[in-house]
Each structure stands twice: as C-alpha cells, then as structure tokens.
Write a protein that holds these residues in place. Sequence first.
Motif, mmCIF file in Angstrom:
data_model
loop_
_atom_site.group_PDB
_atom_site.id
_atom_site.type_symbol
_atom_site.label_atom_id
_atom_site.label_comp_id
_atom_site.label_asym_id
_atom_site.label_seq_id
_atom_site.Cartn_x
_atom_site.Cartn_y
_atom_site.Cartn_z
ATOM 1 N N MET A 1 0.833 -1.188 0.000
ATOM 2 C CA MET A 1 0.000 0.000 0.000
ATOM 3 C C MET A 1 0.875 1.248 0.000
ATOM 4 N N SER A 2 0.513 2.220 -0.770
ATOM 5 C CA SER A 2 1.269 3.459 -0.860
ATOM 6 C C SER A 2 1.070 4.297 0.400
ATOM 7 N N THR A 3 2.137 4.975 0.813
ATOM 8 C CA THR A 3 2.033 5.857 1.969
ATOM 9 C C THR A 3 1.908 7.307 1.532
ATOM 10 N N GLY A 4 1.631 7.516 0.260
ATOM 11 C CA GLY A 4 1.514 8.870 -0.252
ATOM 12 C C GLY A 4 0.095 9.199 -0.653
ATOM 13 N N LYS A 5 -0.064 10.462 -1.047
ATOM 14 C CA LYS A 5 -1.358 10.892 -1.564
ATOM 15 C C LYS A 5 -1.134 12.045 -2.521
ATOM 16 N N ILE A 6 -2.143 12.284 -3.340
ATOM 17 C CA ILE A 6 -2.134 13.424 -4.245
ATOM 18 C C ILE A 6 -3.348 14.269 -3.903
ATOM 19 N N GLN A 7 -3.123 15.549 -3.732
ATOM 20 C CA GLN A 7 -4.205 16.484 -3.451
ATOM 21 C C GLN A 7 -4.408 17.386 -4.667
ATOM 22 N N PHE A 8 -5.615 17.973 -4.742
ATOM 23 C CA PHE A 8 -6.000 18.724 -5.937
ATOM 24 C C PHE A 8 -6.827 19.943 -5.549
ATOM 25 N N ALA A 9 -6.642 21.006 -6.300
ATOM 26 C CA ALA A 9 -7.491 22.193 -6.150
ATOM 27 C C ALA A 9 -7.543 22.906 -7.491
ATOM 28 N N GLU A 10 -8.602 23.697 -7.669
ATOM 29 C CA GLU A 10 -8.740 24.520 -8.873
ATOM 30 C C GLU A 10 -9.285 25.869 -8.457
ATOM 31 N N VAL A 16 -4.004 22.949 -9.298
ATOM 32 C CA VAL A 16 -2.876 22.641 -8.426
ATOM 33 C C VAL A 16 -2.949 21.171 -8.032
ATOM 34 N N LEU A 17 -1.829 20.468 -8.210
ATOM 35 C CA LEU A 17 -1.675 19.098 -7.732
ATOM 36 C C LEU A 17 -0.551 19.100 -6.718
ATOM 37 N N LYS A 18 -0.809 18.564 -5.531
ATOM 38 C CA LYS A 18 0.221 18.471 -4.495
ATOM 39 C C LYS A 18 0.461 16.998 -4.199
ATOM 40 N N PHE A 19 1.705 16.579 -4.313
ATOM 41 C CA PHE A 19 2.097 15.202 -4.049
ATOM 42 C C PHE A 19 2.714 15.148 -2.655
ATOM 43 N N VAL A 20 2.206 14.233 -1.820
ATOM 44 C CA VAL A 20 2.646 14.132 -0.434
ATOM 45 C C VAL A 20 3.159 12.718 -0.165
ATOM 46 N N CYS A 28 -1.494 6.405 -9.674
ATOM 47 C CA CYS A 28 -1.423 6.885 -11.055
ATOM 48 C C CYS A 28 -2.762 6.900 -11.784
ATOM 49 N N SER A 29 -3.647 5.990 -11.475
ATOM 50 C CA SER A 29 -4.956 6.003 -12.134
ATOM 51 C C SER A 29 -5.734 7.254 -11.748
ATOM 52 N N ALA A 30 -5.685 7.609 -10.467
ATOM 53 C CA ALA A 30 -6.352 8.838 -10.020
ATOM 54 C C ALA A 30 -5.692 10.058 -10.648
ATOM 55 N N LEU A 31 -4.362 10.041 -10.744
ATOM 56 C CA LEU A 31 -3.643 11.157 -11.364
ATOM 57 C C LEU A 31 -4.015 11.285 -12.836
ATOM 58 N N ASP A 32 -4.047 10.179 -13.548
ATOM 59 C CA ASP A 32 -4.373 10.228 -14.972
ATOM 60 C C ASP A 32 -5.802 10.714 -15.193
ATOM 61 N N ALA A 33 -6.729 10.267 -14.357
ATOM 62 C CA ALA A 33 -8.119 10.734 -14.467
ATOM 63 C C ALA A 33 -8.195 12.238 -14.217
ATOM 64 N N LEU A 118 -7.277 13.345 -3.938
ATOM 65 C CA LEU A 118 -7.872 12.687 -5.101
ATOM 66 C C LEU A 118 -8.519 11.386 -4.638
ATOM 67 N N PRO A 119 -9.684 11.049 -5.178
ATOM 68 C CA PRO A 119 -10.327 9.793 -4.787
ATOM 69 C C PRO A 119 -9.604 8.595 -5.411
ATOM 70 N N PRO A 120 -9.608 7.452 -4.726
ATOM 71 C CA PRO A 120 -8.985 6.256 -5.309
ATOM 72 C C PRO A 120 -9.760 5.788 -6.538
ATOM 73 N N GLN A 121 -9.049 5.135 -7.449
ATOM 74 C CA GLN A 121 -9.662 4.631 -8.675
ATOM 75 C C GLN A 121 -9.628 3.107 -8.658
ATOM 76 N N ASP A 122 -10.712 2.488 -9.075
ATOM 77 C CA ASP A 122 -10.771 1.036 -9.178
ATOM 78 C C ASP A 122 -10.469 0.657 -10.627
ATOM 79 N N VAL A 123 -9.261 0.142 -10.865
ATOM 80 C CA VAL A 123 -8.852 -0.188 -12.226
ATOM 81 C C VAL A 123 -8.303 -1.603 -12.290
ATOM 82 N N SER A 124 -8.375 -2.172 -13.472
ATOM 83 C CA SER A 124 -7.890 -3.534 -13.680
ATOM 84 C C SER A 124 -6.365 -3.552 -13.823
ATOM 85 N N GLU A 125 -5.810 -4.733 -13.694
ATOM 86 C CA GLU A 125 -4.369 -4.908 -13.872
ATOM 87 C C GLU A 125 -3.960 -4.499 -15.288
#
Length: 160
Positions: A1-10, A16-20, A28-33, A118-125
């Motif tokens: 499990m990742s210990t990071g997160k991406i935050q977003f504002a407009e 603005v994207l903030k990577f923590v 990456c799926s949430a980032l790409d969306a 950013l909300p988590p994304q449910d994506v396939s392998e």
Amino acid sequence: MSTGKIQFAEQQGTFVLKFVGEVRLTLCSALDATIEKIFGARNFSSIVIDLTETSSIDSTTLGLLAKLSILSRQKVGLLPALVTTNPDITRLLESMGFDQVFNILGTPLPCPECLSDLPPQDVSEEQVKAKVLEAHRILMGLNEHNREAFRDLVTALERH
C-alpha cells in the motif's frame, strides 16, 4: 500500500496538484483521471505541481507528469510550474530532463487548506499496465538518457 497521496485544487483556471509522501503507481490512475479532467475544463489557464512534501516519486508518476506538460504546451502553449524544495527530488527531475518541460520553482505554494485528496480509482491490472507503458514511453521521448534507462522495461511490458 502506498504511503503517499495526491491532493488537488482549482481556482479560476489554475489547477494545483500536491504530491505528499511516497507517490507511486498505486496513485497513477487517479492522477491520470485528474489530468483528463484538467484538460477537459473550459477555463484551464495554468497548472502547478507542488512536490515540496514529496519524499519519493516513481517513474510511472514522472511519466504522467511529462504527459501533463506535453498536453499543457499543446492546449495553452505554457509550461506547467513544478515546485520542489527537496534537493533529491530536484536532482531526479533534472536528471529526467524535466527542467526542459517544466518551470521548476523553489518556493512553496500558499493555501494548502484549499486542497482535497484525489479519490482512489478502481482499475484492472490491464489498465494499470497500459498506464505504466504509456508513462514510460513518454519519459523515453524526453531525452536519450531516459530512452536508454527505460528501453528494457518498455520492451518487457510490450511483450506481456
């Protein structure tokens, strides 16, 4: 499990994207969306990526950031701003050629309370593999160093 997160504002066309923390493939799926959302916005004028609280960032995420820069140049003719105060992250970005595709700044952004996760994304392998492949192809296109560094990975991904 990742210990990071991406935050977003407009705000008024500035995204603005903030990577923590540790920003990895799992985000990456949430980032790409979100990248798709940004470039679908009618009021898009600029992008700022804040890496001041990023402890590490993987190559897939870097590839998606390069994609974001390419789209920004195509859509509005501007290089996005990338904010970093961590010398290790700055060195990594420069080694990948990001100083050619971003305006790299060293001043933290105001208004961290304006950001939301950013909300988590449910994506396939398969979808994840496609994103990893796309991100690394983009990185390879930035410079010869990246082309050499990621050639074997891209070849392996294309075979499977």
